[in-house]
Design a protein around this motif. Structure first.
Motif, short mmCIF file in Angstrom:
data_model
loop_
_atom_site.label_atom_id
_atom_site.label_comp_id
_atom_site.label_asym_id
_atom_site.label_seq_id
_atom_site.Cartn_x
_atom_site.Cartn_y
_atom_site.Cartn_z
N PRO A 1 0.83 -1.21 0.00
CA PRO A 1 0.00 0.00 0.00
C PRO A 1 0.86 1.26 0.00
O PRO A 1 1.87 1.34 0.69
N MET A 2 0.43 2.24 -0.76
CA MET A 2 1.16 3.50 -0.81
C MET A 2 1.16 4.19 0.55
O MET A 2 2.16 4.80 0.95
N ALA A 3 0.06 4.07 1.29
CA ALA A 3 -0.05 4.73 2.58
C ALA A 3 0.93 4.16 3.61
O ALA A 3 1.26 4.83 4.60
N GLN A 4 1.40 2.92 3.42
CA GLN A 4 2.30 2.29 4.37
C GLN A 4 3.76 2.35 3.95
O GLN A 4 4.62 1.83 4.66
N ALA A 5 4.04 2.95 2.79
CA ALA A 5 5.42 2.96 2.29
C ALA A 5 6.34 3.77 3.20
O ALA A 5 7.46 3.34 3.51
N ARG A 6 5.88 4.93 3.65
CA ARG A 6 6.72 5.74 4.52
C ARG A 6 7.08 5.00 5.81
O ARG A 6 8.23 4.98 6.24
N GLY A 7 6.08 4.37 6.42
CA GLY A 7 6.33 3.62 7.64
C GLY A 7 7.26 2.45 7.42
O GLY A 7 8.08 2.11 8.30
N TYR A 8 7.16 1.80 6.26
CA TYR A 8 8.04 0.67 5.96
C TYR A 8 9.50 1.12 5.91
O TYR A 8 10.38 0.49 6.52
N PHE A 9 9.78 2.21 5.19
CA PHE A 9 11.16 2.68 5.09
C PHE A 9 11.68 3.19 6.43
O PHE A 9 12.86 3.01 6.75
N GLU A 10 10.81 3.81 7.21
CA GLU A 10 11.24 4.27 8.53
C GLU A 10 11.55 3.10 9.46
O GLU A 10 12.45 3.18 10.29
N SER A 11 10.80 1.99 9.29
CA SER A 11 11.08 0.82 10.12
C SER A 11 12.43 0.20 9.78
O SER A 11 13.03 -0.50 10.62
N LEU A 12 12.92 0.46 8.57
CA LEU A 12 14.24 -0.04 8.18
C LEU A 12 15.35 0.94 8.55
O LEU A 12 16.52 0.68 8.25
N GLY A 13 14.99 2.07 9.15
CA GLY A 13 15.99 3.03 9.57
C GLY A 13 16.22 4.16 8.60
O GLY A 13 17.19 4.92 8.76
N PHE A 14 15.37 4.31 7.59
CA PHE A 14 15.52 5.39 6.62
C PHE A 14 14.40 6.39 6.85
O PHE A 14 13.29 6.24 6.33
N GLY A 15 14.68 7.38 7.65
CA GLY A 15 13.66 8.36 8.00
C GLY A 15 13.33 9.28 6.84
O GLY A 15 14.21 9.64 6.04
N ILE A 16 12.07 9.66 6.73
CA ILE A 16 11.59 10.56 5.69
C ILE A 16 10.90 11.73 6.37
O ILE A 16 10.01 11.54 7.19
N SER A 17 11.30 12.92 6.01
CA SER A 17 10.73 14.12 6.62
C SER A 17 9.25 14.23 6.29
O SER A 17 8.82 13.89 5.18
N GLU A 18 8.47 14.73 7.25
CA GLU A 18 7.05 14.92 7.04
C GLU A 18 6.78 16.00 6.00
O GLU A 18 5.74 15.99 5.35
N GLN A 19 7.71 16.95 5.85
CA GLN A 19 7.51 18.03 4.88
C GLN A 19 7.96 17.65 3.47
O GLN A 19 7.65 18.36 2.52
#
Length: 588
Positions: A314-332
């Protein structure tokens, strides 16, 4: 506050809410736990919210429905479909025998009602993957693709799948509504009244959803014809693909070359259609804006050198998936830009290797399992076509669908000829250069030729030979002007025939029935005018006229043949000139 504190969970079977409340209230509450007064309050609140959202929603939008909210099903909804693929891989072979891996094996599954985004840097194989899924890849590749658990049939797959490429070439003098109706009519098995009614409703719905209702009577336009904008032209291509009533729609970068606003309108229209018609749309897209990212349901993210999957879900879960691997993505930050930075080799944030390994460890087994689960047998193409038939259709339509085999093209030969011939005649009549000049110029040439050789019929035979030579050869140049037009037509004809709208010989017949008579009228007028000036006796006219028209048909066939295989109009002229010289040396 009291209502919002309720747990947002699906009701157990014993606590299902009434049908009227089910249609109006979403997300669902434990309905039976509320008092009648609270239930009435909830119904009033939901009704007011829906009225507000409907009033504020932009034209052509899907109303901003979120997952879990009830959606009204469309009467034009298409049957559900499941597209699964296992081990799809492609390697390019070079003339020296070496190979290069373009796409490594990948698996997955898509279902109806999804808007799927294929993203990745250049060279990641996203277009290759799309072509393999759409059965457009002519080169050999590994893996298999199944439709509802069945192996795809090259002959019938195009009946339930549509493909929209990057090019949006269409006849310039075609109107927007005519373009959409063209695909709708040629995808109807029979011309029954019920089928025509469904086609009209579908065209009206598509024009409204794609924001084309206000320009439906405007020309498509082109370099020399004023018409609709580039964004609208791209939406016309998408509407034509959906008008084929295909449960699966493949789009290769439909937003390339468009402004950010036009790109958002295109994707919003696709989202609305996937919801309303239950269509599975698989789209190759390159770094969409942040508003567009949230419109997609599913994301397939690839990296390059070679192409490998790094995320599928799911596109909505992509950000959380990468953050769970240690690759943070800024909210902005734009999620699409952040994803591309992570999977682009050589970039400052390159993590393609780690993400590819994480995918193989975490998501690849689930993708293989999903593709394996889709192997269960579902509806066949014939059964899906039967489900798309109008309920009041006659017995002939059912026999056509339930026959021993499903034909490659939906429309019968008579419908193909009628629709293609009508389009050819219509756009020719609207183009003054194609009609008026083709007749006017030969008349002027005949007047000039007759003025130069006036009274040649009373001269010696050797003095008459140049007149016959110029008369026969000059009249045969009428078809040479159509070569550039034929080369331009070949671009969209190739797309239409590849989508199984009509057979190749149908467009050849339409061109012969429209272009040849116009050129023939011009050639005949030139011969008649020049012959009147010449002073030859009337008994010779039949012989001269017959031989001149015979040679005209030979030249017309020659120029059509050259235009059929020449890469462009300029090369077609160069190839035709030596052949023309040989014919002229022997006076035809």
């Amino acid at each position: 506050l009291k209502l919002s504190a309720q747990v947002r969970e699906p009701l157990p079977p014993s606590q299902e809410m009434p049908a009227a409340a089910m249609d109006a209230a979403a997300p669902r509450f434990p309905w039976e736990q509320l008092s009648p007064e609270e239930q009435q309050d909830v119904m009033g609140i939901v009704a007011r919210v829906r009225a507000r959202d409907t009033a504020s929603a932009p034209p052509g939008s899907s109303g901003g429905a979120e997952p879990g909210f009830a959606r009204k099903s469309s009467e034009l909804a298409l049957p559900s479909v499941s597209l699964s693929f296992r081990g799809l891989a492609y390697s390019a072979r070079f003339p020296d025998g070496t190979t290069k891996q373009i796409l490594e094996p990948c698996s997955g599954r898509f279902d109806s009602g999804q808007l799927v985004a294929l993203m990745g840097p250049s060279g990641s194989g996203k277009t290759t993957l799309l072509d393999m899924l759409a059965m457009k890849k002519t080169a050999a590749y590994e893996g298999e693709v199944r439709l509802n658990g069945h192996q795809r049939d090259p002959k019938t797959f195009r009946r339930i799948a549509a493909y929209v490429g990057q090019e949006d070439r269409m006849p310039a003098h075609w109107r927007v509504r005519e373009a959409v109706e063209f695909n709708a009519r040629l995808k109807q098995p029979l011309g029954s009244s019920a089928g025509r009614k469904v086609a009209r409703e579908l065209v009206d719905t598509l024009l409204e959803e794609f924001g084309l209702a206000e320009v439906q009577n405007t020309y498509i336009g082109g370099p020399q014809v004023r018409g609709i904008s580039g964004g609208q032209r791209r939406r016309v291509c998408l509407a034509r693909g959906v008008a084929a009533r295909a449960p699966i729609l493949f789009c290769d970068e439909p937003t390339s070359g468009l402004s950010a606003t036009d790109a958002e309108l295109c994707v919003k229209s696709l989202q609305a259609i996937t919801r309303k018609l239950n269509v599975l749309a698989v789209v190759v897209i390159h770094q969409p804006r942040v508003e567009v990212v949230g419109l997609f349901d599913t994301l397939l993210l690839l990296t390059s050198s070679p192409g490998r999957l790094t995320y599928q879900g799911p596109m909505a879960q992509a950000r959380g998936y990468f953050e769970s691997l240690g690759f943070g993505i800024s909210e902005q930050a734009n999620p699409a830009d952040a994803f591309m930075d992570l999977v682009t080799p050589g970039s400052a944030s390159d993590a393609s290797g780690a993400l590819s390994q994480a995918y193989q460890a975490l998501q690849a087994p689930k993708a293989d399992a999903a593709a394996e689960a889709a192997a269960s047998t579902g509806a066949t193409v014939a059964e899906m076509l039967q489900a798309m038939q109008p309920q009041e259709g006659d017995a002939r339509s059912l026999r056509a669908v339930l026959g021993a085999s499903v034909s490659e093209r939906a429309a019968p030969v008579s419908t193909q000829v009628a629709v293609v011939l009508a389009r050819k005649a219509r756009i020719t009549c609207r183009n003054p250069l194609a009609g008026l000049l083709t007749v006017l110029m030969p008349c002027l040439m005949g007047t000039m030729l007759g003025s130069v050789f006036q009274g040649i019929g009373d001269k010696m035979f050797l003095q008459q030979v140049p007149f016959f030579f110029i008369l026969v050869t000059g009249s045969c140049f009428q078809s040479m002007g159509f070569m550039a037009q034929l080369v331009d037509e070949r671009i969209y004809v190739k797309y239409e025939t590849s989508e199984a709208l009509y057979s190749e010989w149908v467009i050849a017949l339409a061109s012969f029935c429209v272009d040849v008579p116009i050129a023939l009228v011009g050639a005949s007028a030139q011969i008649l005018i020049a012959y009147q000036f010449s002073g030859f006796p009337g008994e010779l006219f039949e012989t001269i006229f017959g031989w001149t028209l015979l040679v005209f048909l030979v030249y017309d066939s020659l120029f059509s043949c050259v235009a059929a295989f020449a890469p462009d109009a300029q090369l077609a002229q160069l190839v035709a000139t030596p052949m023309l010289t040989i014919f002229m040396l022997f006076n035809g």
